[in-house]
Design an enzyme around this catalytic site. Sequence first.
Site, PDB file in Angstrom:
ATOM      1  N   ASP A  70       0.720  -1.198   0.081  1.00 29.12           N
ATOM      2  CA  ASP A  70       0.097   0.021  -0.201  1.00 29.12           C
ATOM      3  C   ASP A  70       0.803   1.310   0.056  1.00 29.12           C
ATOM      4  O   ASP A  70       1.922   1.139   0.472  1.00 29.12           O
ATOM      5  CB  ASP A  70      -1.009  -0.121   1.204  1.00 29.12           C
ATOM      6  N   HIS A  96       3.916  -2.157   3.154  1.00 28.23           N
ATOM      7  CA  HIS A  96       3.592  -1.018   2.409  1.00 28.23           C
ATOM      8  C   HIS A  96       5.026  -0.562   1.580  1.00 28.23           C
ATOM      9  O   HIS A  96       6.254  -0.958   2.324  1.00 28.23           O
ATOM     10  CB  HIS A  96       3.733   0.193   3.570  1.00 28.23           C
TER      11      HIS A  96
HETATM   12 ZN    ZN Z   1      -2.643   3.289   3.069  1.00 28.27          ZN
END
Ligand code: ZN
Length: 435
Positions: free
Chosen positions: A255, A395
């Site tokens: 993400d 991430h």
């Molecule tokens: Zn996010």
Amino acid sequence: MVKSISTCKEYIFIGETMLKKKRFLLIPLFFIFIFLYIHFSEKKENDVITMVRNNKNTMIAINYPKTKDAHLNKKIENQVSSAYQNFIEQYEDFKSLEGKAEFNVDYEYHEIDDTFLSITLYYYVDSHTLETPTREITSFLYNQTSHEYFTLNQITKNTKELTSYINQTLKEKYGTYVKRTYKEEEINTFSFTVDTKKIALYIPSHLPQFSYYVVHIPFEYFKINKPKEITSAFQYIPKDKVIQPREKVIALTFDDGPSRNTKNIVKVLNKYNVNATFFILGNKVSLYKSDLQNLLNSGNQIGNHSYNHKLMSTLEDSDLEEQIKKTQEVLEKELGYTATVLRPTYGSVSKKMAEKTSLSIVLWNVDTLDWKIKDPKKIAKRGMAVRDGSIILMHDSKDRSVKALEIMIPKLLKKGYQFVTIDELKEVQMIRKKL
Ligand code: ZN
């Protein structure tokens, strides 16, 4: 000012204790070391110099090649750095209400034969004012043996014939937009690029709708050979992928990218020949266009993660729609890509969200907590707590996530897991229903 991220490095380790005990081995080892050193430095590929910066009023994304040739590198560096200085002088103290001014440099690299290299630099400036973005192209056709730069007429068989071909093509392609014909000596001053299919000539247009008139010239007009292959730094040819639907699958997801780490993650994925899905923010797409292109070329998937990371579940209808739509649009425009999956920011889903979008909403069931945990080993440990069908959340904005991946992927491969994208995961689930 420029930070080098080297693409490949070879390390040779020699056990310390062995050296102490068996000194007589030192001399042959020295020669082996020298041999290996020469061997690897010859094989060393071109590096990419990358600089990404988010300043107060400007955003910078620069990629340019570092070749094996010092003369050429100096020339490229000087050009890029003077364009960069000009941009900073012009825009760093200037605040636009529309957003930060953007400066982007990208390149193409082609080896024509053992002697010639063709390098093209693409400059892009968007001031986010009423002015249209400006694009500039400069190119070098370089002889690695004689260290000379070639102009168009030095490689042309017959300049007169070439000039008339160019003027005729311009007329056919651009009609009355082109107000005049060009002379032989003018043509020699324009930038041109050489790739495997053609030579492209860029003629500055002075018209807002075209930055350049572009004429593609067949190789018949030139004395040089067709390049044997494209060796762009961002080129990656994916291997044919085989997924066994009966075998265990997992989906890695990242993400909040794209970021300066995206290409490092793709590098690790490519190293192990696995794929992942990247839920990206629309406002960063143009800044990392070539990294995203490379990511897609390697067989990875891109999903929508809003435009600028607002908490989607609490937004008004129109704002929510805007967050999704703007990201879809920028992906279409910059990459010609249509995202099919959506990951809501903070994993927070509202009923309204499902009604408002045709994209399928994808959450996760394994959280590495890489946004919080600092130790890559601990992140990897959490990421390895998977079972068949798991979706892992990571991430791509964190260095430690790249390090954790290096630990996780080989271990999970050893356990027999196949790494799939979200679309592939859905397909596997469909096939399994039929089995
Ligand atoms: Zn996010």
